[in-house]
Design a protein around this motif. Structure first.
Motif, PDB file in Angstrom:
ATOM      1  N   LEU A  23       0.823  -1.210   0.000  1.00 35.22           N
ATOM      2  CA  LEU A  23       0.000   0.000   0.000  1.00 35.22           C
ATOM      3  C   LEU A  23       0.860   1.264   0.000  1.00 35.22           C
ATOM      4  CD1 LEU A  23      -2.995  -0.950   2.332  1.00 35.22           C
ATOM      5  CD2 LEU A  23      -2.845  -1.016  -0.157  1.00 35.22           C
ATOM      6  N   ALA A  24       2.078   1.164   0.521  1.00 41.33           N
ATOM      7  CA  ALA A  24       2.997   2.311   0.458  1.00 41.33           C
ATOM      8  C   ALA A  24       3.323   2.626  -0.998  1.00 41.33           C
ATOM      9  CB  ALA A  24       4.270   2.022   1.239  1.00 41.33           C
ATOM     10  N   LYS A  25       3.461   1.587  -1.812  1.00 40.53           N
ATOM     11  CA  LYS A  25       3.729   1.789  -3.237  1.00 40.53           C
ATOM     12  C   LYS A  25       2.516   2.382  -3.938  1.00 40.53           C
ATOM     13  CE  LYS A  25       7.053  -2.019  -3.338  1.00 40.53           C
ATOM     14  NZ  LYS A  25       7.322  -3.403  -3.810  1.00 40.53           N
ATOM     15  N   VAL A  26       1.311   1.941  -3.546  1.00 36.88           N
ATOM     16  CA  VAL A  26       0.084   2.495  -4.127  1.00 36.88           C
ATOM     17  C   VAL A  26      -0.048   3.970  -3.737  1.00 36.88           C
ATOM     18  CG1 VAL A  26      -2.433   2.349  -4.202  1.00 36.88           C
ATOM     19  CG2 VAL A  26      -1.069   0.255  -4.128  1.00 36.88           C
ATOM     20  N   THR A  27       0.257   4.275  -2.479  1.00 40.12           N
ATOM     21  CA  THR A  27       0.188   5.663  -2.016  1.00 40.12           C
ATOM     22  C   THR A  27       1.134   6.551  -2.806  1.00 40.12           C
ATOM     23  OG1 THR A  27      -0.450   4.990   0.224  1.00 40.12           O
ATOM     24  CG2 THR A  27       0.510   7.190  -0.024  1.00 40.12           C
ATOM     25  N   GLU A  28       2.318   6.038  -3.114  1.00 34.33           N
ATOM     26  CA  GLU A  28       3.272   6.806  -3.907  1.00 34.33           C
ATOM     27  C   GLU A  28       2.730   7.055  -5.316  1.00 34.33           C
ATOM     28  OE1 GLU A  28       6.286   9.113  -4.901  1.00 34.33           O
ATOM     29  OE2 GLU A  28       5.922   8.327  -2.877  1.00 34.33           O
ATOM     30  N   LEU A  29       2.077   6.040  -5.887  1.00 36.51           N
ATOM     31  CA  LEU A  29       1.449   6.216  -7.204  1.00 36.51           C
ATOM     32  C   LEU A  29       0.355   7.282  -7.136  1.00 36.51           C
ATOM     33  CD1 LEU A  29       1.000   2.546  -8.518  1.00 36.51           C
ATOM     34  CD2 LEU A  29       2.441   4.324  -9.510  1.00 36.51           C
ATOM     35  N   GLU A  30      -0.442   7.243  -6.069  1.00 31.97           N
ATOM     36  CA  GLU A  30      -1.521   8.218  -5.905  1.00 31.97           C
ATOM     37  C   GLU A  30      -0.976   9.638  -5.787  1.00 31.97           C
ATOM     38  OE1 GLU A  30      -4.750   5.272  -3.660  1.00 31.97           O
ATOM     39  OE2 GLU A  30      -3.290   6.420  -2.504  1.00 31.97           O
ATOM     40  N   LYS A  31       0.136   9.780  -5.083  1.00 32.22           N
ATOM     41  CA  LYS A  31       0.759  11.105  -4.961  1.00 32.22           C
ATOM     42  C   LYS A  31       1.231  11.609  -6.319  1.00 32.22           C
ATOM     43  CE  LYS A  31       2.392  10.680  -0.168  1.00 32.22           C
ATOM     44  NZ  LYS A  31       3.590  10.541   0.702  1.00 32.22           N
ATOM     45  N   GLN A  32       1.819  10.717  -7.102  1.00 31.74           N
ATOM     46  CA  GLN A  32       2.294  11.102  -8.426  1.00 31.74           C
ATOM     47  C   GLN A  32       1.132  11.522  -9.319  1.00 31.74           C
ATOM     48  OE1 GLN A  32       4.624   7.839  -9.971  1.00 31.74           O
ATOM     49  NE2 GLN A  32       6.065   7.881  -8.260  1.00 31.74           N
ATOM     50  N   ILE A  33       0.006  10.816  -9.210  1.00 32.72           N
ATOM     51  CA  ILE A  33      -1.174  11.148 -10.015  1.00 32.72           C
ATOM     52  C   ILE A  33      -1.734  12.501  -9.601  1.00 32.72           C
ATOM     53  CG2 ILE A  33      -3.579  10.491 -10.473  1.00 32.72           C
ATOM     54  CD1 ILE A  33      -2.583   7.547 -10.255  1.00 32.72           C
ATOM     55  N   GLN A  34      -1.780  12.764  -8.300  1.00 33.73           N
ATOM     56  CA  GLN A  34      -2.258  14.070  -7.829  1.00 33.73           C
ATOM     57  C   GLN A  34      -1.358  15.194  -8.306  1.00 33.73           C
ATOM     58  OE1 GLN A  34      -5.236  14.726  -6.359  1.00 33.73           O
ATOM     59  NE2 GLN A  34      -5.541  12.557  -6.816  1.00 33.73           N
ATOM     60  N   GLU A  35      -0.065  14.919  -8.362  1.00 30.73           N
ATOM     61  CA  GLU A  35       0.871  15.927  -8.861  1.00 30.73           C
ATOM     62  C   GLU A  35       0.624  16.183 -10.348  1.00 30.73           C
ATOM     63  OE1 GLU A  35       3.696  18.806  -8.746  1.00 30.73           O
ATOM     64  OE2 GLU A  35       2.814  17.716  -7.048  1.00 30.73           O
ATOM     65  N   ARG A  36       0.353  15.114 -11.104  1.00 28.86           N
ATOM     66  CA  ARG A  36       0.039  15.281 -12.529  1.00 28.86           C
ATOM     67  C   ARG A  36      -1.246  16.082 -12.703  1.00 28.86           C
ATOM     68  NH1 ARG A  36       0.960   9.359 -12.915  1.00 28.86           N
ATOM     69  NH2 ARG A  36       3.192   9.081 -13.214  1.00 28.86           N
ATOM     70  N   LYS A  37      -2.229  15.817 -11.840  1.00 28.58           N
ATOM     71  CA  LYS A  37      -3.495  16.557 -11.915  1.00 28.58           C
ATOM     72  C   LYS A  37      -3.253  18.045 -11.638  1.00 28.58           C
ATOM     73  CE  LYS A  37      -7.284  14.701 -10.278  1.00 28.58           C
ATOM     74  NZ  LYS A  37      -8.373  14.250  -9.355  1.00 28.58           N
ATOM     75  N   LYS A  38      -2.415  18.317 -10.651  1.00 30.42           N
ATOM     76  CA  LYS A  38      -2.082  19.708 -10.320  1.00 30.42           C
ATOM     77  C   LYS A  38      -1.390  20.386 -11.494  1.00 30.42           C
ATOM     78  CE  LYS A  38       0.617  22.404  -6.971  1.00 30.42           C
ATOM     79  NZ  LYS A  38       1.523  22.316  -5.795  1.00 30.42           N
ATOM     80  N   LEU A  39      -0.435  19.680 -12.105  1.00 25.48           N
ATOM     81  CA  LEU A  39       0.292  20.237 -13.245  1.00 25.48           C
ATOM     82  C   LEU A  39      -0.636  20.457 -14.438  1.00 25.48           C
ATOM     83  CD1 LEU A  39       3.582  18.123 -13.046  1.00 25.48           C
ATOM     84  CD2 LEU A  39       3.316  20.568 -12.544  1.00 25.48           C
ATOM     85  N   SER A  40      -1.611  19.561 -14.603  1.00 25.62           N
ATOM     86  CA  SER A  40      -2.580  19.712 -15.686  1.00 25.62           C
ATOM     87  C   SER A  40      -3.402  20.981 -15.502  1.00 25.62           C
ATOM     88  CB  SER A  40      -3.507  18.491 -15.741  1.00 25.62           C
ATOM     89  OG  SER A  40      -4.540  18.679 -16.673  1.00 25.62           O
ATOM     90  N   GLY A  41      -3.835  21.230 -14.247  1.00 23.58           N
ATOM     91  CA  GLY A  41      -4.576  22.455 -13.955  1.00 23.58           C
ATOM     92  C   GLY A  41      -3.738  23.687 -14.223  1.00 23.58           C
ATOM     93  N   GLN A  42      -2.455  23.617 -13.876  1.00 26.21           N
ATOM     94  CA  GLN A  42      -1.548  24.750 -14.118  1.00 26.21           C
ATOM     95  C   GLN A  42      -1.353  24.960 -15.616  1.00 26.21           C
ATOM     96  OE1 GLN A  42       1.913  23.525 -11.914  1.00 26.21           O
ATOM     97  NE2 GLN A  42       1.143  24.318  -9.964  1.00 26.21           N
ATOM     98  N   LEU A  43      -1.327  23.849 -16.362  1.00 21.00           N
ATOM     99  CA  LEU A  43      -1.160  23.940 -17.807  1.00 21.00           C
ATOM    100  C   LEU A  43      -2.346  24.660 -18.442  1.00 21.00           C
ATOM    101  CD1 LEU A  43       0.437  23.238 -20.333  1.00 21.00           C
ATOM    102  CD2 LEU A  43      -0.668  20.986 -20.336  1.00 21.00           C
TER     103      LEU A  43
END
Length: 431
Positions: free
Chosen positions: A398-418
């Motif tokens: 689940l630590a690995k899944v959490t890391e994936l989720e963080k990366q996805i949230q960062e991509r979502k944030k970057l998409s909004g900034q884009l």
């Protein structure tokens, strides 16, 4: 001569007049515009309201005064008028002066927000009404340039939307992955190889579930008011568990403490007494948020207890108590294992894997989960050593899944900034 010029929004928008009481017969037969989402989609409802209303006619431009800068702007495409609360405003649009799509993009841009901040007291924190919007002075190009900008922004937005669709797919995948890992844990699939080298040791609770359950039963304190827990039927066994495990009801291996609400005079905000935890609003990302205290605690949860929101917003949410002790309100249940032979982290896994089941059991006007629902959940219990092994594997996966989720949230944030960058560049003020 510059192709850009300054205009007032009132040069191309005119407010549709008329305000009606909710029970006015003139609007009795009309449906209601419930909301405009941030993609600009209008949602229609037949729900009543006590707020004064306006009328929106086919072809009108409708703007949410609260969320205009987030994109809550749309053209009503219906065939007959609808009502909307006075938190919306409706306008007749002169498309000979400004391209409609250009204006819809413009109100999402930093240039529009800047105009609000400079010309409206309170800026975007104010509910934007016609009296704020119509006098705004903005700089716009001629119609030909507007249409070129719309084409450019639309193409860029299409690429961003494709990226967002991919991000949404990734979010769906990680949610499914997390749930599948939890399900594998409670079915014994994470410890298949472990069991091959750790066989039954009769009488040892570490490797004999019957010995474990016998010890648990000795240590459990039964509540005389609690209903007799019925045996688990085959229909309730929705999956197979290893032969070395045992089916039990959750109530047979946990202690469940329900909370109690206090009247205002029974608690304070002056740090007097012990914390008073009232609901999901106390469950923060970095631990339990404490903002109330009581000097007369009755239902006391202690450090390390597993807290379950059982009523109201966020019911089904879990968190560990990180305080020494606190009184819990009716919206909270506190869970502890009956015995040291039951690992609390394994109980958490059971509850997480049953999250959708618990949510589906929400009852009443304020959805919630009752004690019986929690206590009667059928669960497979492994011997103690295997519980610990499952928890260790779970924490790693689940630590690995959490890391994936963080990366996805960062991509979502970057998409909004884009998207904001696209708008900023397209609608940058021109000299």
């Amino acid at each position: 001569m510059s192709e850009y010029h300054t205009v007032k929004i009132s040069d191309f928008l005119s407010e549709r007049q008329g305000r009606y009481k909710p029970d006015d017969e003139k609007i009795a037969d009309y449906k209601r515009l419930e909301k405009i989402d941030f993609s600009g989609t209008i949602h229609i409802s037949e729900k009543p309201t006590k707020t004064d209303m306006i009328l929106v006619y086919p072809g009108d431009l409708v703007i949410s005064g609260i969320n205009v800068s987030k994109g809550a702007v749309a053209v009503y495409q219906g065939t007959e008028p609808v009502c909307a609360t006075i938190h919306y405003s409706s306008y007749i649009f002169d498309d000979k002066k400004v391209d409609l799509e250009y204006f819809k993009y413009f109100v999402k841009s930093p240039s529009f927000v800047l105009a609000l901040q400079q010309q409206v007291k309170g800026g975007i924190k104010t509910e934007i009404k016609p009296k704020h919007l119509l006098p705004l002075e903005i700089t716009i190009p001629n119609l030909e340039t507007q249409r070129k900008i719309v084409k450019q922004v639309s193409e860029n937005f299409k690429r961003v939307e494709e990226l967002n669709e991919e991000i949404e797919s990734q979010e769906t995948y990680t949610k499914r992955l997390r749930q599948n890992i939890l399900q594998d844990a409670i079915e014994g699939k994470l410890t298949v190889e472990w069991r091959k080298t750790h066989t039954l040791e009769k009488g040892n609770p570490d490797f004999d579930v019957e010995a474990l359950f016998e010890q648990v039963q000795k240590e459990k304190k039964y509540d005389k008011k609690q209903k007799i827990i019925a045996s688990i039927t085959e229909d309730e066994m929705h999956f197979k568990i290893p032969n070395s495990w045992k089916w039990v009801r959750l109530g047979e291996i946990i202690n469940l403490l329900s909370g109690r609400d206090f009247e205002p005079e029974e608690y304070n905000n002056k740090n007097l007494g012990v914390p008073y935890i009232t609901g999901a609003s106390n469950f923060g990302d970095n631990g339990i948020i404490i903002n109330r205290w009581t000097q007369n605690p009755k239902c006391i949860a202690k450090k390390g207890d597993l807290l379950l929101v059982c009523k109201g917003s966020g019911y089904g949410t879990l968190a560990y108590a990180d305080f020494e002790e606190a009184h819990i309100a009716r919206q909270i249940m506190s869970i502890t294992p009956v015995s040291d032979f039951i690992v609390l982290k394994y109980i958490e896994c059971i509850l997480q894997s049953n999250f959708q089941f618990l949510k589906s059991k929400g009852k009443g006007l304020i959805p919630g989960i009752d004690r019986e629902t929690v206590l009667t959940i059928p669960v497979g219990v492994p011997p103690l050593a295997e519980q610990k092994e499952i928890v260790a594997k779970l924490e790693s996966l689940l630590a690995k899944v959490t890391e994936l989720e963080k990366q996805i949230q960062e991509r979502k944030k970057l998409s909004g900034q884009l998207m904001q960058t696209v708008l900023k560049n397209a609608f940058a003020p021109q000299e």
